[in-house]
Design an enzyme around this catalytic site. Structure first.
Site, PDB file in Angstrom:
ATOM      1  N   CYS A 110      -6.582  -9.729   3.160  1.00  0.00           N
ATOM      2  CA  CYS A 110      -5.932 -10.762   2.378  1.00  0.00           C
ATOM      3  C   CYS A 110      -7.126 -10.782   1.221  1.00  0.00           C
ATOM      4  O   CYS A 110      -8.195 -10.878   1.398  1.00  0.00           O
ATOM      5  CB  CYS A 110      -5.735 -12.147   2.945  1.00  0.00           C
ATOM      6  N   HIS A 153       4.181 -12.153   3.876  1.00  0.00           N
ATOM      7  CA  HIS A 153       2.604 -12.527   3.567  1.00  0.00           C
ATOM      8  C   HIS A 153       2.484 -13.491   2.634  1.00  0.00           C
ATOM      9  O   HIS A 153       1.717 -14.467   2.759  1.00  0.00           O
ATOM     10  CB  HIS A 153       1.622 -11.109   3.210  1.00  0.00           C
ATOM     11  N   GLU A 154       3.073 -13.197   1.506  1.00  0.00           N
ATOM     12  CA  GLU A 154       3.131 -14.373   0.136  1.00  0.00           C
ATOM     13  C   GLU A 154       3.569 -15.533   0.519  1.00  0.00           C
ATOM     14  O   GLU A 154       3.151 -16.533   0.092  1.00  0.00           O
ATOM     15  CB  GLU A 154       3.670 -13.505  -0.975  1.00  0.00           C
ATOM     16  N   HIS A 157       1.665 -17.790   2.417  1.00  0.00           N
ATOM     17  CA  HIS A 157       0.441 -18.467   1.701  1.00  0.00           C
ATOM     18  C   HIS A 157       1.028 -19.720   1.119  1.00  0.00           C
ATOM     19  O   HIS A 157       0.324 -20.722   0.955  1.00  0.00           O
ATOM     20  CB  HIS A 157       0.021 -17.627   0.462  1.00  0.00           C
TER      21      HIS A 157
HETATM   22  C1  LIG Z   1      -5.948  -7.744   1.421  1.00  0.00           C
HETATM   23  C2  LIG Z   1      -5.872  -6.256   0.676  1.00  0.00           C
HETATM   24  C3  LIG Z   1      -6.481  -5.273   1.640  1.00  0.00           C
HETATM   25  C4  LIG Z   1      -6.574  -6.339  -0.533  1.00  0.00           C
HETATM   26  C5  LIG Z   1      -4.288  -5.891   0.508  1.00  0.00           C
HETATM   27  N1  LIG Z   1      -4.560  -4.870  -0.018  1.00  0.00           N
HETATM   28  C6  LIG Z   1      -3.319  -4.166  -0.507  1.00  0.00           C
HETATM   29  O1  LIG Z   1      -2.039  -4.568  -0.229  1.00  0.00           O
HETATM   30  N2  LIG Z   1      -3.390  -2.881  -1.333  1.00  0.00           N
HETATM   31  C7  LIG Z   1      -2.504  -2.090  -1.700  1.00  0.00           C
HETATM   32  C8  LIG Z   1      -1.145  -2.175  -1.303  1.00  0.00           C
HETATM   33  C9  LIG Z   1      -0.326  -1.070  -1.847  1.00  0.00           C
HETATM   34  F1  LIG Z   1       0.863  -1.040  -1.444  1.00  0.00           F
HETATM   35  C10 LIG Z   1      -0.619  -0.581  -3.078  1.00  0.00           C
HETATM   36  C11 LIG Z   1      -1.955  -0.625  -3.478  1.00  0.00           C
HETATM   37  F2  LIG Z   1      -2.233   0.039  -4.541  1.00  0.00           F
HETATM   38  C12 LIG Z   1      -3.053  -1.486  -3.020  1.00  0.00           C
HETATM   39  C13 LIG Z   1      -3.638  -7.053  -0.351  1.00  0.00           C
HETATM   40  O2  LIG Z   1      -3.623  -6.814  -1.361  1.00  0.00           O
HETATM   41  N3  LIG Z   1      -2.772  -8.068   0.217  1.00  0.00           N
HETATM   42  C14 LIG Z   1      -2.189  -8.925  -0.412  1.00  0.00           C
HETATM   43  C15 LIG Z   1      -2.720 -10.330  -0.399  1.00  0.00           C
HETATM   44  O3  LIG Z   1      -3.966 -10.810   0.270  1.00  0.00           O
HETATM   45  N4  LIG Z   1      -1.788 -11.307  -0.644  1.00  0.00           N
HETATM   46  O4  LIG Z   1      -1.941 -12.589  -0.369  1.00  0.00           O
HETATM   47  C16 LIG Z   1      -2.881  -8.260   1.617  1.00  0.00           C
HETATM   48  C17 LIG Z   1      -1.634  -7.256   2.279  1.00  0.00           C
HETATM   49  C18 LIG Z   1      -1.383  -7.395   3.695  1.00  0.00           C
HETATM   50  C19 LIG Z   1       0.027  -7.130   4.272  1.00  0.00           C
HETATM   51  C20 LIG Z   1       0.944  -7.251   2.804  1.00  0.00           C
HETATM   52  C21 LIG Z   1      -0.168  -7.366   1.709  1.00  0.00           C
HETATM   53 ZN   LIG Z   2      -2.955 -12.942   1.192  1.00  0.00          ZN
END
Ligand SMILES: CC(C)(C)[C@H](NC(=O)Nc1cc(F)cc(F)c1)C(=O)N(CC(=O)NO)CC1CCCC1
Ligand SMILES: [Zn+2]
Length: 185
Positions: A110, A153-154, A157
């Protein structure tokens, strides 16, 4: 421009509240905020911008992660048909979902959590979501695979739920027995 300093970290109360529904049609300021959230995701997925501003590449961002008590999020990812997909959902609600579940074999993380939390996060494989778009129009989306995971996931939140709340406390890699569940990859 949103950068990492604008993203609140776990332990901040706003990440544990049920965020308020956004008035439709959106006020200009709410539209602005949502567009900035999507721009963060675009910037973070652009290697040169991400390097320049030290952005963590992300695929989803909820309003309360930037301190706003508003029921809206942005997401940006490549869908199952290999198309770049972006969503900005206001007052989203899951109206139906598959029995089958999926999980990311590498677990989840996250943008608001600066530590590794090991374990599987079971998610519905397919979901149908009703929401409003940035113009205040009612929309319905069907999501599956990674898109379904990010969306859940969102929406978690927006309900004050963190991904690790869904990891089995006794055995982080234990999967629910009563349902068909598979790794996304
Ligand atoms: C927490 C983190 C590791 C930073 C995760 N990274 C991510 O989704 N990277 C990514 C994905 C792609 F599909 C394309 C790209 F270019 C980069 C992320 O952003 N999240 C979102 C978040 O924390 N939202 O609150 C967590 C993911 C875990 C499951 C879905 C989202
Ligand atoms: Zn998150």
């Amino acid at each position: 421009m949103i950068t990492m300093k604008d993203i609140v970290k776990e332990g901040t109360d706003v990440l544990r509240i049920k965020t308020k529904e956004v008035d439709i049609p959106l006020l200009e300021e709410d539209k602005e905020a949502l567009l900035c959230m999507l721009q963060y995701l675009k910037n973070s997925q652009d290697p040169s911008i991400a390097r320049k501003y030290k952005l963590r590449p992300g695929s989803g961002l909820s309003a309360n992660q930037i301190g706003l008590d508003k029921r809206m999020f942005a997401s940006l990812f490549v869908n199952e048909r290999n198309e770049d997909t972006e969503y900005m959902m206001i007052n989203p609600r899951i109206v139906s979902h598959s029995v089958n579940m999926i999980y990311l074999p590498e677990g989840e993380g996250c943008l608001s959590v600066d530590r590794d939390v090991k374990g599987y996060v079971p998610r519905y494989e397919r979901i149908k979501v009703k929401a409003y778009d940035i113009n205040g129009k009612e929309v319905e989306y069907k999501l599956k695979g990674y898109g379904s995971i990010v969306t859940q996931h969102e929406i978690d939140h927006l309900n004050g739920i963190m991904f690790y709340d869904r990891i089995n406390k006794d055995n982080p890699f234990k999967l629910p027995e009563n349902v068909e569940i598979r790794s996304l990859y």
